[in-house]
Design a protein around this motif. Structure first.
Motif, PDB file in Angstrom:
ATOM      1  N   PRO A   1       0.829  -1.212   0.000  1.00 48.25           N
ATOM      2  CA  PRO A   1       0.000   0.000   0.000  1.00 48.25           C
ATOM      3  C   PRO A   1       0.862   1.259   0.000  1.00 48.25           C
ATOM      4  N   GLY A   2       0.560   2.156  -0.908  1.00 49.71           N
ATOM      5  CA  GLY A   2       1.291   3.418  -0.974  1.00 49.71           C
ATOM      6  C   GLY A   2       2.608   3.347  -1.729  1.00 49.71           C
ATOM      7  N   LEU A   3       3.073   2.146  -2.019  1.00 51.11           N
ATOM      8  CA  LEU A   3       4.362   1.987  -2.721  1.00 51.11           C
ATOM      9  C   LEU A   3       4.194   1.404  -4.118  1.00 51.11           C
ATOM     10  N   GLY A   4       3.003   0.956  -4.435  1.00 49.78           N
ATOM     11  CA  GLY A   4       2.752   0.439  -5.772  1.00 49.78           C
ATOM     12  C   GLY A   4       3.458  -0.879  -6.037  1.00 49.78           C
ATOM     13  N   LEU A   5       3.725  -1.126  -7.308  1.00 51.25           N
ATOM     14  CA  LEU A   5       4.378  -2.353  -7.748  1.00 51.25           C
ATOM     15  C   LEU A   5       5.871  -2.097  -7.862  1.00 51.25           C
ATOM     16  N   ARG A   6       6.660  -2.904  -7.179  1.00 51.21           N
ATOM     17  CA  ARG A   6       8.114  -2.744  -7.239  1.00 51.21           C
ATOM     18  C   ARG A   6       8.744  -4.033  -7.746  1.00 51.21           C
ATOM     19  N   LEU A   7       9.633  -3.887  -8.709  1.00 53.76           N
ATOM     20  CA  LEU A   7      10.243  -5.032  -9.374  1.00 53.76           C
ATOM     21  C   LEU A   7      11.378  -5.596  -8.535  1.00 53.76           C
ATOM     22  N   ILE A   8      11.310  -6.894  -8.276  1.00 53.77           N
ATOM     23  CA  ILE A   8      12.331  -7.549  -7.456  1.00 53.77           C
ATOM     24  C   ILE A   8      13.402  -8.158  -8.359  1.00 53.77           C
ATOM     25  N   TYR A   9      12.996  -9.050  -9.236  1.00 49.72           N
ATOM     26  CA  TYR A   9      13.883  -9.711 -10.189  1.00 49.72           C
ATOM     27  C   TYR A   9      13.094  -9.975 -11.462  1.00 49.72           C
TER      28      TYR A   9
ATOM     29  N   PRO B   1      16.180  -5.928  -5.081  1.00 43.14           N
ATOM     30  CA  PRO B   1      16.540  -7.349  -5.009  1.00 43.14           C
ATOM     31  C   PRO B   1      17.080  -7.818  -3.650  1.00 43.14           C
ATOM     32  N   GLU B   2      17.381  -6.881  -2.777  1.00 45.38           N
ATOM     33  CA  GLU B   2      18.044  -7.259  -1.526  1.00 45.38           C
ATOM     34  C   GLU B   2      17.161  -8.191  -0.704  1.00 45.38           C
TER      35      GLU B   2
ATOM     36  N   ILE C   1      12.977 -16.697  -4.078  1.00 48.70           N
ATOM     37  CA  ILE C   1      13.473 -17.270  -2.831  1.00 48.70           C
ATOM     38  C   ILE C   1      13.805 -16.158  -1.846  1.00 48.70           C
ATOM     39  N   LEU C   2      13.227 -16.278  -0.662  1.00 46.81           N
ATOM     40  CA  LEU C   2      13.596 -15.385   0.423  1.00 46.81           C
ATOM     41  C   LEU C   2      14.575 -16.173   1.286  1.00 46.81           C
TER      42      LEU C   2
ATOM     43  N   GLN D   1       9.448  -8.208   4.847  1.00 45.67           N
ATOM     44  CA  GLN D   1       9.130  -8.870   3.590  1.00 45.67           C
ATOM     45  C   GLN D   1       7.676  -9.348   3.555  1.00 45.67           C
ATOM     46  N   THR D   2       6.926  -9.002   4.570  1.00 45.34           N
ATOM     47  CA  THR D   2       5.483  -9.231   4.540  1.00 45.34           C
ATOM     48  C   THR D   2       4.892  -8.363   3.444  1.00 45.34           C
ATOM     49  N   SER D   3       4.219  -9.001   2.489  1.00 44.22           N
ATOM     50  CA  SER D   3       3.761  -8.264   1.323  1.00 44.22           C
ATOM     51  C   SER D   3       2.923  -9.163   0.437  1.00 44.22           C
ATOM     52  N   MET D   4       2.349  -8.556  -0.613  1.00 45.13           N
ATOM     53  CA  MET D   4       1.722  -9.308  -1.700  1.00 45.13           C
ATOM     54  C   MET D   4       2.781  -9.468  -2.785  1.00 45.13           C
ATOM     55  N   TYR D   5       3.030 -10.714  -3.176  1.00 38.47           N
ATOM     56  CA  TYR D   5       4.012 -10.993  -4.226  1.00 38.47           C
ATOM     57  C   TYR D   5       3.277 -11.404  -5.493  1.00 38.47           C
TER      58      TYR D   5
END
Lengths: 112, 109
Positions: free
Chosen positions: A39-47, A61-62, A77-78, A85-89
């Motif tokens: 919420p409030g941060l939108g979609l963020r690309l991990i990999y 990616p961290e 993989i976490l 890291q609680t979030s919607m993936y």
């Protein structure tokens, strides 16, 4: 219709656990992506990955790694889960770089 | 760095009213895509615009790409309750893809 399937809809894991999020697409798409949505941060690309055994870091990616051993499967993989890291993936795939993304239904991960 | 902004952040409309969301990029875009995410759902691809000044329609939805290819808009005519959700733009610039933060639309029946 292209289907992107994420293995779990909801997941609860403990701090420090190694967590695997699986994503499978069934339309022979070249490109696959992992995003997190907060919420409030939108979609963020991990990999992301443009080919088998290929992976590229996204914007955040961290604390994460990925694996793409087969074209249809892209795993996130976490290494050691933490509460931040609680979030919607969301996993997504696309035929190539000029096409729209097809998203999976998402995995809501809670790390306690 | 490159930014993609959307305005407004939230919009509440009476059913039947029109709605517009705007997407603005700090850099020139090679293309722009629009997605809709229903509450509790995942983003669904709506459309892609590539050409300067391009206009595309999908029933009550009209999408525009600005002449300078730095902004875009999504206009919904006569909103319905089924239009509720968050609308995201996604811009591509120099091979970098960025999603806008989204506009959340509520429709009051």
């Amino acid at each position: 219709d292209v289907k992107v399937t994420q293995s779990s809809r909801y997941l609860v894991k403990r701090t420090g656990e190694k967590v695997f999020l699986e994503c499978v697409q069934d339309m022979d798409h070249e490109n696959m992506f992992w995003y997190r949505q907060d919420p409030g941060l939108g979609l963020r690309l991990i990999y992301f990955s443009y080919d088998v055994k290929m992976k590229e870091k996204g914007d955040i990616p961290e604390g994460y790694s990925v694996s793409r051993e087969k074209k249809e499967r892209f795993s996130l993989i976490l290494e050691s889960a933490s509460t931040n890291q609680t979030s919607m993936y969301l996993c997504a795939s696309s035929l190539n770089q000029g096409r729209g993304y097809t998203f999976g239904s998402g995995t809501r991960l809670t790390v306690v | 760095g490159q930014q993609v902004m959307q305005i407004p952040q939230y919009q509440h409309v009476q059913e039947g009213e029109d709605f517009t969301t705007y997407c603005n990029s700090s850099t020139t875009l090679s293309n722009i895509q629009w997605y809709k995410q229903r509450p509790g759902g995942h983003p669904v691809f709506l459309i892609q615009l590539v050409k300067s000044g391009e206009v595309k329609k999908q029933k009550r939805l009209t999408f525009q790409f600005g002449e300078a290819k730095k902004n875009s808009s999504l206009h919904i005519t006569a909103t319905q309750t089924t239009d509720v959700g968050t609308y995201f733009c996604r811009g591509t610039s120099y091979d970098k893809v960025i999603f806008g933060p989204g506009t959340s639309l509520s429709v009051i029946p």
